[in-house]
Design an enzyme around this catalytic site. Structure first.
Site, PDB file in Angstrom:
ATOM      1  CE  LYS A  55      -3.730  -2.619   2.086  1.00  0.00           C
ATOM      2  NZ  LYS A  55      -4.836  -2.670   3.478  1.00  0.00           N
ATOM      3  CD  GLN A  99      -3.503  -4.321   6.416  1.00  0.00           C
ATOM      4  OE1 GLN A  99      -3.721  -3.275   5.334  1.00  0.00           O
ATOM      5  NE2 GLN A  99      -4.089  -5.530   5.767  1.00  0.00           N
ATOM      6  CG  ASP A 124      -9.950  -0.566   4.603  1.00  0.00           C
ATOM      7  OD1 ASP A 124      -9.389  -0.841   3.192  1.00  0.00           O
ATOM      8  OD2 ASP A 124      -8.863  -0.611   5.328  1.00  0.00           O
TER       9      ASP A 124
HETATM   10  N1  GUN Z   1      -6.866  -7.100   5.644  1.00  0.00           N
HETATM   11  C1  GUN Z   1      -7.294  -8.011   4.574  1.00  0.00           C
HETATM   12  N2  GUN Z   1      -8.073  -7.032   3.606  1.00  0.00           N
HETATM   13  C2  GUN Z   1      -7.924  -5.820   4.388  1.00  0.00           C
HETATM   14  C3  GUN Z   1      -8.336  -4.754   3.635  1.00  0.00           C
HETATM   15  O1  GUN Z   1      -9.078  -4.512   2.517  1.00  0.00           O
HETATM   16  N3  GUN Z   1      -8.082  -3.453   4.435  1.00  0.00           N
HETATM   17  C4  GUN Z   1      -7.542  -3.634   5.588  1.00  0.00           C
HETATM   18  N4  GUN Z   1      -7.469  -2.544   6.452  1.00  0.00           N
HETATM   19  N5  GUN Z   1      -7.230  -4.619   6.231  1.00  0.00           N
HETATM   20  C5  GUN Z   1      -7.307  -5.917   5.337  1.00  0.00           C
END
Ligand code: GUN
Length: 289
Positions: A55, A99, A124
């Site tokens: 990211k 996350q 998200d």
């Molecule tokens: N863990 C697995 N997929 C995601 C996601 O799309 N966003 C976040 N923040 N954590 C995750």
């Protein structure tokens, strides 16, 4: 024998990133500030560290300033909530993400923490405000990145969803449930299978499109899928050091009409959609207050 199309997400994600970068460059040349994304990572989960670094690399690539917020494994809830509230107030931060999964001792307060994020910075799309907008089909909300990426791929590759039978295997808040909502909003007929579903095969066999997000390696086998179906693999796990999806990829060859690979399928699209969501939050903030 059926020719099986491999639906790559790599080049498509590149296209999206190029577009996001061009838009950010344009905004900056017009005198606007740089967009910012805060990424909170708690603990040392190796998979989470990889996702977070992907990211942050994408942020560098498109010109988003990434604000890295790392916390030790034993961080308490209040500390994280305070950090989020501070980020909510920051003028230079347009997006905030936590996350997931959180470390064990915080796991059952995950939702409570997500509720602390300002919905206008919720890149998200996990805040109940955005989930609510999605559930009533209001496009002003921010949609979760992975389902949004899947939808983008289906549209790009010309796979019609309206009126089709779609089976979603997995009912998580991150993928399965929002994916099902997006599909229903597009007038697909959607079934959601999950860990308590008695016979997943009875459902997948009837599907025009099967989407799976369970993290169980090779759960979806050739005989579970109708010939000519489209198979979208959102799963990711590691078997003997090799990254694999939920789908028996080789088994789909010559049987499915199309299948996404792992890696190189949905994964890159998730990150690209995160950049798009961050751009969207930024544009709304700088242009519309
Ligand atoms: N863990 C697995 N997929 C995601 C996601 O799309 N966003 C976040 N923040 N954590 C995750």
């Amino acid at each position: 024998m059926m020719e099986t199309q491999i639906l790559s997400g790599k080049e498509l994600a590149e296209e999206v990133l190029n577009r996001v970068k061009a838009k950010i460059d344009e905004m900056i040349s017009e005198g606007y500030r740089q967009p910012g994304l805060a990424v909170l990572l708690v603990g040392e989960d190796p998979a989470s560290k990889i996702y977070v670094s992907k990211k942050q690399d994408a942020c560098d690539r498109v010109g988003i300033r990434s604000v890295s917020c790392r916390f030790p494994e034993d961080t308490d809830f209040e500390t994280l909530k305070d950090a989020i509230e501070e980020l909510n107030q920051r003028e230079d931060v347009d997006g905030i993400l936590v996350q997931l999964p959180l470390p064990e001792h915080l796991r059952d307060r995950t939702n409570e923490l997500l509720y602390a994020i300002d919905p206008s910075k919720d890149v998200d799309g996990f805040h109940p405000y955005n989930v609510g907008l999605l559930s009533i089909g209001d496009e002003r909300g921010i949609s979760p990145c992975t389902p949004k990426g899947v939808m983008y791929m289906l549209d790009h590759y010309g796979i019609e969803v309206e009126g089709r039978n779609v089976v979603m295997v997995g009912a998580s808040n991150i993928v399965g449930k929002p994916m099902a909502l997006m599909l229903v909003n597009r007038m697909a007929t959607v079934s959601i299978c999950h860990i308590k579903t008695r016979c997943v095969r009875d459902f997948t066999k009837e599907a025009d499109i099967v989407i799976t997000a369970t993290g169980v390696p090779h759960l979806v086998k050739r005989e579970m899928v109708r010939e000519g179906a489209v198979v979208i693999d959102v799963g990711i796990s590691r078997v003997n050091g090799k990254v694999v999806g939920d789908v028996d990829f080789d088994g789909m060859m010559g049987h499915a009409a199309a299948v996404t690979p792992v890696p190189g399928g949905v994964g890159p699209m998730t990150v690209a959609m995160l950049m798009e969501n961050t751009l969207e939050c930024y544009v709304r903030r700088v242009l519309h207050g």
